[in-house]
Design an enzyme around this catalytic site. Structure first.
Site: not given
Ligand code: FPP
Length: 241
Positions: A19, A36, A68, A70, A130, A193
């Protein structure tokens, strides 16, 4: 549970709620997708490190059934990032002995991504250095709902008597049937959470909530968190010695 001392047991399965990508980017005046992308770099580093610190299973929450909601462009950007991750990393993951599997409901994903996921699972099926599990369109409640439907079908068709349904039979219908329960679940970014992640499987998991945003969560910090956990006393409901 085995009789060995829980105080010295190694952490075998770590699951992570990654997160903070959006906040990381917004604080720098950058589009959320840059966060991301940076987050995907952290995935690479941590996957590389796991075998060196004794982690045999790593499960990553990449996209939830709630994600979804978002903005369309962010969802499309994430889907494209997942496709590119698979295309770019498949060879290296396989060469490093990583077995990759996906959990979650694939039916809502696009055909190209579904095919890439299936081919990566197939390509790496013989590896065991792994076990990397990526949760994609995953939600704990959705997973349990799908499992209950399958069990209800078996019961309706007389393959199982309701009285014979056990915790093990429920576990068999979950996406994680091949995984041990997580020993440790880490969530980055300071949020405390569970967010619908591994609801059934986390019954006895330890949780670590770290303030670091995911794109800043280095492999070194990950190793420290895991090492800090390794000494904890887990009693699985039993009284302390
Ligand atoms: C949550 O942060 C993160 C996500 C919903 C996406 C997770 C994806 C990655 C780490 C990209 C790569 C993953 C793989 C497996 C290649 P957020 O966007 O909710 O952050 P915020 O709470 O600060 O808005």
């Amino acid at each position: 549970m085995s009789g060995e001392s829980e105080t010295t047991r190694n952490v075998e399965h770590v699951a992570i709620i990654m997160d903070g990508n959006g906040r990381w980017a917004t604080r720098r005046g950058l589009p959320r997708l840059v966060g991301h992308r940076r987050g995907a770099e952290r995935v690479r580093e941590i996957v590389d490190l796991c075998p060196d610190i004794g982690v045999k299973y790593l499960t990553l929450y990449a996209f939830s059934t709630e994600n979804w909601k978002r903005a369309e462009a962010e969802v499309a950007g994430l889907m494209s990032l997942f496709r590119r991750y698979i295309l770019k990393e498949a060879k290296k993951l396989d060469a490093n002995g990583v077995r990759v599997r996906f959990i979650g409901d694939r039916t809502r994903l696009d055909r190209k991504l579904i095919d890439l996921m299936a081919s990566l699972e197939e390509k790496t099926a013989g590896n065991d250095h792994l076990n990397l599990t990526i949760a994609l369109n995953y939600g704990g409640r959705d997973e349990l709902t799908r499992a209950v439907r399958l069990l209800a079908e078996d019961a309706a068709e007389g393959r199982i008597a309701p009285a014979d349904i056990t915790e093990d039979s429920i576990g068999y219908f979950l996406d994680t049937r091949y995984l041990p329960d997580p020993d440790l679940i880490i969530r980055t970014s300071g949020e405390r959470r569970v967010s619908n992640f591994l609801l059934w499987q986390a019954a006895y998991s330890e949780y670590e909530f770290v303030p670091t945003l995911w794109p800043d969560f280095t492999a070194g910090e990950f190793a420290e968190v895991v090492a800090g956990y390794s000494g904890r006393d887990r009693r699985f409901g039993a009284a302390s010695a």
